[in-house]
Design a protein around this motif. Structure first.
Motif, PDB file in Angstrom:
ATOM      1  N   PHE A   1      84.349 -24.986  40.592  1.00  0.00           N
ATOM      2  CA  PHE A   1      84.482 -25.026  39.142  1.00  0.00           C
ATOM      3  C   PHE A   1      83.760 -24.100  38.526  1.00  0.00           C
ATOM      4  CE2 PHE A   1      83.816 -25.483  34.743  1.00  0.00           C
ATOM      5  CZ  PHE A   1      84.959 -25.408  34.255  1.00  0.00           C
ATOM      6  N   MET A   2      82.226 -24.050  39.024  1.00  0.00           N
ATOM      7  CA  MET A   2      81.394 -23.209  38.367  1.00  0.00           C
ATOM      8  C   MET A   2      81.739 -21.759  39.080  1.00  0.00           C
ATOM      9  SD  MET A   2      79.815 -24.519  36.227  1.00  0.00           S
ATOM     10  CE  MET A   2      78.496 -23.717  35.717  1.00  0.00           C
TER      11      MET A   2
ATOM     12  N   ASN B   1      86.504 -30.230  41.029  1.00  0.00           N
ATOM     13  CA  ASN B   1      86.037 -29.790  42.413  1.00  0.00           C
ATOM     14  C   ASN B   1      87.011 -30.724  43.482  1.00  0.00           C
ATOM     15  OD1 ASN B   1      84.595 -28.058  41.004  1.00  0.00           O
ATOM     16  ND2 ASN B   1      82.666 -29.120  41.828  1.00  0.00           N
TER      17      ASN B   1
ATOM     18  N   ILE C   1      83.275 -31.845  35.933  1.00  0.00           N
ATOM     19  CA  ILE C   1      83.421 -30.913  37.048  1.00  0.00           C
ATOM     20  C   ILE C   1      83.660 -31.434  38.323  1.00  0.00           C
ATOM     21  CG2 ILE C   1      82.015 -29.172  38.128  1.00  0.00           C
ATOM     22  CD1 ILE C   1      81.013 -28.443  35.187  1.00  0.00           C
TER      23      ILE C   1
ATOM     24  N   ASP D   1      75.880 -29.320  34.901  1.00  0.00           N
ATOM     25  CA  ASP D   1      76.437 -29.575  36.269  1.00  0.00           C
ATOM     26  C   ASP D   1      77.702 -30.890  36.346  1.00  0.00           C
ATOM     27  OD1 ASP D   1      74.612 -31.464  36.145  1.00  0.00           O
ATOM     28  OD2 ASP D   1      73.537 -30.968  37.769  1.00  0.00           O
TER      29      ASP D   1
ATOM     30  N   ILE E   1      77.938 -27.141  28.384  1.00  0.00           N
ATOM     31  CA  ILE E   1      78.199 -27.153  30.075  1.00  0.00           C
ATOM     32  C   ILE E   1      76.978 -27.481  30.641  1.00  0.00           C
ATOM     33  CG2 ILE E   1      77.653 -24.527  30.289  1.00  0.00           C
ATOM     34  CD1 ILE E   1      80.020 -24.789  32.373  1.00  0.00           C
TER      35      ILE E   1
ATOM     36  N   ARG F   1      79.869 -31.758  33.179  1.00  0.00           N
ATOM     37  CA  ARG F   1      81.046 -31.503  32.342  1.00  0.00           C
ATOM     38  C   ARG F   1      80.803 -30.148  31.656  1.00  0.00           C
ATOM     39  NH1 ARG F   1      84.666 -35.200  31.060  1.00  0.00           N
ATOM     40  NH2 ARG F   1      83.970 -37.113  32.230  1.00  0.00           N
ATOM     41  N   CYS F   2      82.223 -29.871  31.434  1.00  0.00           N
ATOM     42  CA  CYS F   2      82.225 -28.605  30.496  1.00  0.00           C
ATOM     43  C   CYS F   2      83.400 -28.999  29.455  1.00  0.00           C
ATOM     44  CB  CYS F   2      82.942 -27.565  31.465  1.00  0.00           C
ATOM     45  SG  CYS F   2      83.094 -25.866  30.458  1.00  0.00           S
TER      46      CYS F   2
END
Ligand code: SF4
Length: 373
Positions: A333-334, A326, A322, A353, A351, A355-356
């Protein structure tokens, strides 16, 4: 992401016969003259393209795909590689892959291929059961695959990938389990799995209504079973459909998923270079006649680039970093994707803060989830 390196894809649109499910650009009529002319056209295309390209990259992967590239002679494959080397330069240590099919390369041919620098072989096995192979319209039997696989080892290929299909006619969970197990015991460095999709214009597409296929639950069970079995045999599922042993991933295919530069030559070949996507049409006849078959070219906007990055990056086991997203796109991203992905967490998406990524279960329904973004 643009670097001074790129992957080179070479399309070879010839096959011994057409499989019932195949909608790839390949034709079955190709005499020696046609193949000779095709190689001449390929070399011309590579030279002309290279001479017009600013900031020519060095090739760190070369991939002969098709079709069945091993229907070209080793001299012809060598001539194409020499042209790539002359125009772009081939990195020392480059991954050079050729796809092949059982019955289309013998030990002598494989030795020659190895000696001209091809160091990775991708073999279309699909199933270990002759009745399933026949139902797919494949012309080989399992014993032909076994011969090719052993010949490849004997010829010195120590990086071999094998294709495996599921969701196919005549298959059931038990027969697929035997295919996975037999393949895992043979222990190729890499396994690519494919779930059958019935495409319009193919033999299967034309008899869609009478086709009997494993149902959705069975197909989902096959996928999960394959993942678990291959994991037990030491394979890592590094991408939705691809498994590698000892980190021997497909460096070429990783370029597609990581949005790195690649250039494709031959009919139906696609390229992504310097933020622009372009492609050749499937017009093999036109190509042989010297026609310019460039079809379209599209500069990717920032918004599309971010979406592509997510769509492709989520295919990988590691998913999206993430912070990196960004930084690259200067977008949160979020804020853009968080709501969608969080809806599927924790069962299908993991998910936090940093990695997703998809969970194992999520990978099987990834198309659906990604279509929701
Ligand atoms: S061998 Fe591969 S490319 Fe050729 S017809 Fe069969 S599926 Fe298509």
């Amino acid at each position: 992401m643009m670097t001074d390196k790129a992957g080179i894809y070479i399309h070879v649109p010839f096959c011994l016969s057409k499989c019932h499910y195949c909608d790839f650009c390949s034709r079955t009529r190709a005499d020696d003259e046609t193949k000779k002319l095709y190689v001449t056209r390929l070399c011309e295309e590579i030279r002309v393209f290279g001479s017009e390209l600013e900031g020519r990259p060095v090739a760190d992967t070369v991939y002969f795909g098709g079709g069945t590239p091993t229907l070209l002679s080793s001299e012809q494959l060598s001539r194409i590689l020499d042209t790539v080397n002359e125009v772009f330069g081939i990195d020392q240590g480059a991954e050079i892959t050729a796809e092949t099919n059982p019955k289309s390369a013998d030990l002598l041919k494989l030795r020659d291929m190895r000696s001209i620098g091809i160091n990775r072989l991708s073999i279309g096995m699909q199933s270990v059961h002759d009745n399933e192979l026949k139902a797919l319209g494949r012309i080989h039997r399992f014993s032909d695959f076994a011969d090719t696989y052993l010949d490849a080892r004997q010829a010195g290929f120590n990086n071999v990938s094998v294709d495996l299909m599921y969701g196919i006619p005549e298959q059931n969970i038990e027969s697929f389990r035997r295919s996975v197990e037999t393949l895992a015991v043979a222990h190729p460095e890499h396994i690519s799995s494919y779930c059958l999709t019935v495409e319009d214009g193919t033999h299967f597409g034309n008899r869609r209504d009478s086709l009997v296929l494993p149902d959705e639950d069975a197909v989902s069970e096959m996928y999960i079973m394959m993942t678990e079995m291959l994991r037990a045999y030491g394979y890592e599922k590094y991408e939705i459909s691809n498994f590698a042993h000892n980190g021997q991933v497909s460096r070429h295919n990783l370029k597609y998923w990581k949005r790195e530069d690649y250039l494709g030559f031959g009919p139906a070949a696609h390229s992504f270079f310097g933020g622009v996507r372009f492609a050749n049409s499937r017009d093999v006849e036109g190509y042989l006649n010297g026609k310019d078959i460039k079809e379209h070219s599209e500069k990717i906007t920032d918004r599309d680039a971010a979406d592509e990055y997510v769509m492709l990056g989520m295919r990988l086991r590691e998913g999206i970093d993430i912070g990196e997203f960004n930084r690259i796109f200067d977008v949160d991203f979020m804020e853009r994707y968080g709501n969608t992905f969080e809806r599927f967490a924790p069962e299908y998406i993991s998910i936090d803060d940093r990695r997703c990524a998809f969970t194992d279960k999520g990978m099987f329904v990834s198309n659906y989830i990604l279509s929701e973004t």
